[in-house]
Design an enzyme around this catalytic site. Structure first.
Site, mmCIF file in Angstrom:
data_model
loop_
_atom_site.group_PDB
_atom_site.id
_atom_site.type_symbol
_atom_site.label_atom_id
_atom_site.label_comp_id
_atom_site.label_asym_id
_atom_site.label_seq_id
_atom_site.Cartn_x
_atom_site.Cartn_y
_atom_site.Cartn_z
ATOM 1 N N SER A 144 124.793 83.405 96.504
ATOM 2 C CA SER A 144 123.984 84.005 95.442
ATOM 3 C C SER A 144 123.379 82.890 94.597
ATOM 4 O O SER A 144 124.002 81.830 94.411
ATOM 5 C CB SER A 144 124.846 84.914 94.560
ATOM 6 O OG SER A 144 124.137 85.306 93.400
ATOM 7 N N TYR A 157 131.740 86.005 88.717
ATOM 8 C CA TYR A 157 131.231 86.017 90.101
ATOM 9 C C TYR A 157 130.601 84.673 90.458
ATOM 10 O O TYR A 157 130.878 84.106 91.523
ATOM 11 C CB TYR A 157 130.206 87.135 90.242
ATOM 12 C CG TYR A 157 129.568 87.228 91.616
ATOM 13 C CD1 TYR A 157 130.302 87.640 92.723
ATOM 14 C CD2 TYR A 157 128.215 86.926 91.802
ATOM 15 C CE1 TYR A 157 129.723 87.750 93.983
ATOM 16 C CE2 TYR A 157 127.626 87.030 93.051
ATOM 17 C CZ TYR A 157 128.374 87.441 94.136
ATOM 18 O OH TYR A 157 127.787 87.543 95.376
#
Length: 236
Positions: A144, A157
């Protein structure tokens, strides 16, 4: 129809839905025998049924990546049936609740660290011998952008994805000169998944690309191949 991945074996984590399911389907369509891993047996069976109906080959192997010995058992099972692993796709991920650093839930952070980082290390460690037995073992990890660019409220995250990226690039450097194994990190960008919907509940899903577009690029990357460590973002 040409099957560029015929006689190749692929393992896809997080294959029960989203990008993982789309990737497994695309790999099977290209001729690979795909081992589908995930926790949801029914969802895995649905993906497998779709692959088989299209004439592809796959095997389901339900695994909870949070279990300490689950990955070792998976590697042992695959190693007893096949003599090598051509493609390892690390797609499984866990997204904790988006929250300020000061309010991160410890249990959720632990789960994210386990699934996104610790399990990835265990997968590389356990499947390294099988990858090295392949003519050209390839590892692709789905990451990501927040792993490289910190963003408010995403730290729980993003920190695990930063560690994930570091892990894969370190492994790439370690194996490059002693084997034919090569590693790529693929950032899917904005993609229509349950994880995306959880992070952006007000977003119209039709405004972002489908998982199949990411899967198509991933298969193209493997078919065309790459030298050394490779990183790219899938735009669209």
């Amino acid at each position: 129809m040409t099957k560029p991945m015929e006689n190749r074996l692929a393992l896809v984590t997080g294959a029960s839905k989203g990008i993982g399911a789309a990737t497994a389907t695309a790999l099977a369509s290209a001729g690979a025998h795909v081992v589908l891993t995930g926790r949801d047996v029914r969802a895995l069976e649905k993906v497998e049924d779709s692959i088989h109906e299209a004439g592809g080959a796959s095997t389901i192997a339900p695994v909870d990546l949070a279990e300490s010995d689950g990955i070792a058992r998976l590697a042992s099972a695959i190693g007893s049936r096949w003599d090598r692993l051509d493609y390892l796709v690390l797609s499984a991920a866990y997204l904790p609740t988006l929250t300020p650093v000061t309010q991160i839930d410890g249990k959720q952070l632990s789960q994210a660290l386990t699934v996104n980082f610790l399990a990835s290390q265990a997968l590389l460690a356990n499947f390294d011998p099988l990858l090295k037995r392949a003519d050209a073992g390839r590892v692709i990890g789905l990451t990501s952008s927040v792993g490289a660019s910190p963003r408010a409220y995403w730290s729980a995250y993003a920190s695990t994805k930063a560690a994930f990226d570091n892990l894969l690039e370190s492994y790439a450097q370690e194996v490059e000169k002693i084997s034919k194994v090569r590693v790529a990190v693929l950032d899917p960008g904005a993609t229509r998944t349950e994880m995306r919907a959880k992070a952006y509940p007000g977003e119209d899903p039709k405004t972002v690309k489908a998982p199949e577009e990411v899967a198509k690029r991933l298969v193209e990357l493997l078919v065309n191949d790459f030298e050394g460590f490779h990183r790219e973002r899938v735009e669209g």
